[in-house]
Design an enzyme around this catalytic site. Sequence first.
Site, PDB file in Angstrom:
ATOM      1  N   SER A 266       5.741   0.275  -0.867  1.00 55.05           N
ATOM      2  CA  SER A 266       4.358  -0.188  -0.794  1.00 55.05           C
ATOM      3  C   SER A 266       3.707  -0.089  -2.152  1.00 55.05           C
ATOM      4  O   SER A 266       4.139   0.680  -3.023  1.00 55.05           O
ATOM      5  CB  SER A 266       3.566   0.661   0.196  1.00 55.05           C
ATOM      6  OG  SER A 266       3.303   1.949  -0.352  1.00 55.05           O
ATOM      7  N   ASP A 267       2.635  -0.867  -2.368  1.00 55.38           N
ATOM      8  CA  ASP A 267       1.757  -0.573  -3.495  1.00 55.38           C
ATOM      9  C   ASP A 267       1.106   0.773  -3.188  1.00 55.38           C
ATOM     10  O   ASP A 267       0.995   1.185  -2.025  1.00 55.38           O
ATOM     11  CB  ASP A 267       0.714  -1.668  -3.674  1.00 55.38           C
ATOM     12  CG  ASP A 267       0.150  -1.699  -5.092  1.00 55.38           C
ATOM     13  OD1 ASP A 267       0.342  -0.719  -5.831  1.00 55.38           O
ATOM     14  OD2 ASP A 267      -0.486  -2.699  -5.461  1.00 55.38           O
ATOM     15  N   CYS A 268       0.682   1.465  -4.229  1.00 56.27           N
ATOM     16  CA  CYS A 268       0.286   2.866  -4.064  1.00 56.27           C
ATOM     17  C   CYS A 268      -0.922   3.013  -3.138  1.00 56.27           C
ATOM     18  O   CYS A 268      -1.991   2.464  -3.415  1.00 56.27           O
ATOM     19  CB  CYS A 268       0.010   3.490  -5.424  1.00 56.27           C
ATOM     20  SG  CYS A 268       1.494   3.538  -6.455  1.00 56.27           S
ATOM     21  N   GLY A 270      -0.970   1.835  -0.123  1.00 58.34           N
ATOM     22  CA  GLY A 270      -1.053   0.669   0.756  1.00 58.34           C
ATOM     23  C   GLY A 270      -1.065   0.978   2.239  1.00 58.34           C
ATOM     24  O   GLY A 270      -1.894   0.436   2.985  1.00 58.34           O
TER      25      GLY A 270
END
Length: 540
Positions: A266-268, A270
Amino acid sequence: MRKKFILIGILLFACLPVVRAQEIYKNENMPVNERILDLLSRLTVEEKISLLRATSPGIPRLDIPKYYHGNEALHGVVRPGRFTVFPQAIGLASTWNPELQKRVATVISDEARARWNEFDQGRRQKEQFSDLLTFWSPTVNMARDPRWGRTPETYGEDPYLSGVMGVAFVKGLQGDDPRYLKIVSTPKHFAANNEEHNRFVCNPQISEKQLRDYYFPAFEACVKEGKAASIMTAYNALNNVPCTLNAWLLKKVLRKDWSFKGYVVSDCGGPSLLVNAHKYVKTKEAAATLSIQAGLDLECGDDVYDEPLLNAYRQYMVSDADIDSAAYHVLDARMKLGLFDSGSQNPYTKISPAVIGSKEHQQVALDAARQCIVLLKNQKNMLPLNPEKMKSIAVVGINAGQCEFGDYSGSPVVTPVSVLEGIRNKVSGNVKVVYAPWKSASDGMELVQGANFPEGLKAEYYDNTELKGTPKVRKEEWINFEPGNQAPDPFLPKSPLSVRWTGKLRPTVSGKYTFNFTSDDGCRLFLDGKMLIDAWGGHT
């Protein structure tokens, strides 16, 4: 006597397969698939889940060391320490030179492995988001709008160019050894991530044809040709489904259509945004369930793929197969990095720390800097300038007098040279060089930074909101505390916190000044011991 002897023989024989089985995941000569399956069979569900977070702790009973995912290397390694710094990605794209791009990425991965080796294969690297074998790079999103704050991270607006440069970067990072990964490259942010303004909640409606013709090709090339070992999802939703748990995106397109074999991260933060920003689900347990079932293997963060995922498992929302699948993908990368091997057969464990910032690497950076310059029109052959025919040169621009590396930048090994300093060094003493910075803001305000603090600033970070106790202290160049839009900084205490910056202020020119301080929480400003701004109790 005979019976006793036979019984002992049977016991010894029965023990032999057990001893042999204990060695499979550590056996460098066994196939990776068998090693992973053997290790999974030994892990508890709690231990498997601990592998699925950015700050993965060690598992001592199985001799598994900690591993901290999530460093950055878009144009040079960001941390820890100093490295060779290259032009921003948008500059590298303007070289139109994939061979040079691969050389740049090879330098980056050489230096990363060198520092990892210097830190005893990471054992002496203790900071979060600072291990050196996994990078959230490159950014291959389409830069469609110059107002987008992440444009410098990208390779521009053309999907073909972005794909070619992205593939070269991935290959340079991951190396060409048939057995070992040099570095895990993570192309990001999948998909249609093109703006910052409301990136946590935006929900673009894009047809499948547009996606496959424009937004997907660079990612597809990085997967199919570059063999990227990881992919990072975007914060935004896509056609009403957040990318973090978008099964069509992660299972249909990525794994089925493109045959992606790596892990999805995931993006941080997310997964947490599925609850508090998108409001797509009501609980973190639901976020964990839908994300892992959609094909999200790893959380950049330590929030949802922790207790909430374990709670979801205990409530039969998540199956053993869901967790095993995610853990398998993550372990596959760690196995191929050589993290379970002695290192004797891994060529990348031999890279010396002496290569960091070496003359050869500086030359690659110089080549990249020269080739990324775009001369739009040299009317009447105005350039190059002849210093023998000039009496004075005006250097204009707020960034001319400092070295602006941009976001996700590391600290250079060599002393950087600004445009202003370079021009002064180039011309003879008979030419007067005048520096004229401008104020670009409509309100006439000029950002206090860089040269305004000639001795830097003492930054004191407290783990409370009252500046009490013993702070963490470091030196900083200016005040720019905006963790929500900056790279993860392992130095910072967890929120809530308070910060004090102290230093000597030198204005650009003498005169009368108005001070303005912008923050989303309380602040105070002192000058020579006198409080000029007191807004500690509220927002300003």
